[in-house]
Write a protein that holds these residues in place. Structure first.
Motif, short mmCIF file in Angstrom:
data_model
loop_
_atom_site.label_atom_id
_atom_site.label_comp_id
_atom_site.label_asym_id
_atom_site.label_seq_id
_atom_site.Cartn_x
_atom_site.Cartn_y
_atom_site.Cartn_z
N HIS A 103 2.00 9.02 -6.43
CA HIS A 103 2.47 10.39 -6.26
C HIS A 103 3.55 10.74 -7.28
CE1 HIS A 103 0.30 11.80 -2.76
NE2 HIS A 103 0.59 10.70 -2.09
N ARG A 159 1.52 9.05 -11.79
CA ARG A 159 0.18 8.46 -11.68
C ARG A 159 -0.16 7.51 -12.82
NH1 ARG A 159 -4.81 10.06 -9.03
NH2 ARG A 159 -6.57 9.26 -10.21
N LEU A 196 0.83 -1.21 0.00
CA LEU A 196 0.00 0.00 0.00
C LEU A 196 0.86 1.26 0.00
CD1 LEU A 196 -2.72 -1.17 2.53
CD2 LEU A 196 -3.08 -0.67 0.10
N LEU A 249 -4.63 2.83 6.24
CA LEU A 249 -3.69 1.90 5.62
C LEU A 249 -3.39 0.74 6.56
CD1 LEU A 249 -1.14 4.33 3.95
CD2 LEU A 249 -2.80 2.87 2.80
N LEU A 281 -6.76 5.25 -3.08
CA LEU A 281 -5.48 4.91 -2.44
C LEU A 281 -4.74 6.15 -1.98
CD1 LEU A 281 -4.21 2.02 -4.74
CD2 LEU A 281 -4.84 1.86 -2.32
N LEU A 282 -4.82 7.21 -2.77
CA LEU A 282 -4.12 8.44 -2.40
C LEU A 282 -4.75 9.16 -1.21
CD1 LEU A 282 -3.24 9.83 -5.92
CD2 LEU A 282 -1.64 9.01 -4.18
N THR A 283 -6.02 8.91 -0.94
CA THR A 283 -6.68 9.59 0.16
C THR A 283 -6.58 8.83 1.49
OG1 THR A 283 -8.83 8.56 -0.29
CG2 THR A 283 -8.36 10.66 -1.38
N GLN A 341 1.04 4.05 -3.03
CA GLN A 341 0.87 5.49 -2.84
C GLN A 341 2.07 6.27 -3.37
OE1 GLN A 341 0.00 6.16 1.36
NE2 GLN A 341 -2.16 6.44 0.86
N ARG A 342 3.26 5.77 -3.08
CA ARG A 342 4.47 6.45 -3.55
C ARG A 342 4.54 6.47 -5.07
NH1 ARG A 342 8.49 4.17 -0.31
NH2 ARG A 342 8.88 2.58 -1.85
#
Length: 109
Positions: free
Chosen positions: A26, A29, A18, A54, A46-48, A22-23
């Motif tokens: 960022h 995308r 996870l 998580l 996933l970004l939120t 996210q990394r």
């Protein structure tokens, strides 16, 4: 005791997956969505997710990541390629991309 160790390892893998997702999202995308095989809605979700969310999601007893290959034959094509010549990553990417294309075509039908 062994089952608890296994669940701890699954949690660790899930959290690492996870955080990596996210990394990647960022950083790039579009590339991340392709590599993770997710759509815009999943990328946004996933970004939120915050740290607590998580951690909660990582504690499930199921692996959140999955093999990118849909069959043993497909995996053998990557691992047992006699013509590799240093192109293993490229070959694996092509095989996985063809799977993603097949999934997209199936979803559109």
């Amino acid at each position: 005791m062994q089952n608890i160790d296994l669940l701890d390892e699954i949690e660790e893998i899930n959290l690492a997956y996870l955080l990596l997702a996210q990394r990647m999202l960022h950083s790039d995308r579009v590339s991340a969505m392709f590599r993770l095989k997710i759509d815009d809605e999943m990328a946004d979700l996933l970004l939120t997710l915050g740290a607590r969310q998580l951690a909660r999601l990582a504690r499930t007893n199921q692996l959140l990541c999955h093999f990118g290959h849909d069959s043993a034959d497909r995996l053998r094509q990557v691992t047992e390629n006699p013509r590799d010549q240093g192109l293993g990553r490229f070959h694996a990417s092509l095989l996985m991309a063809s799977r993603a294309g097949a999934l997209s075509a199936a979803e559109g039908a």
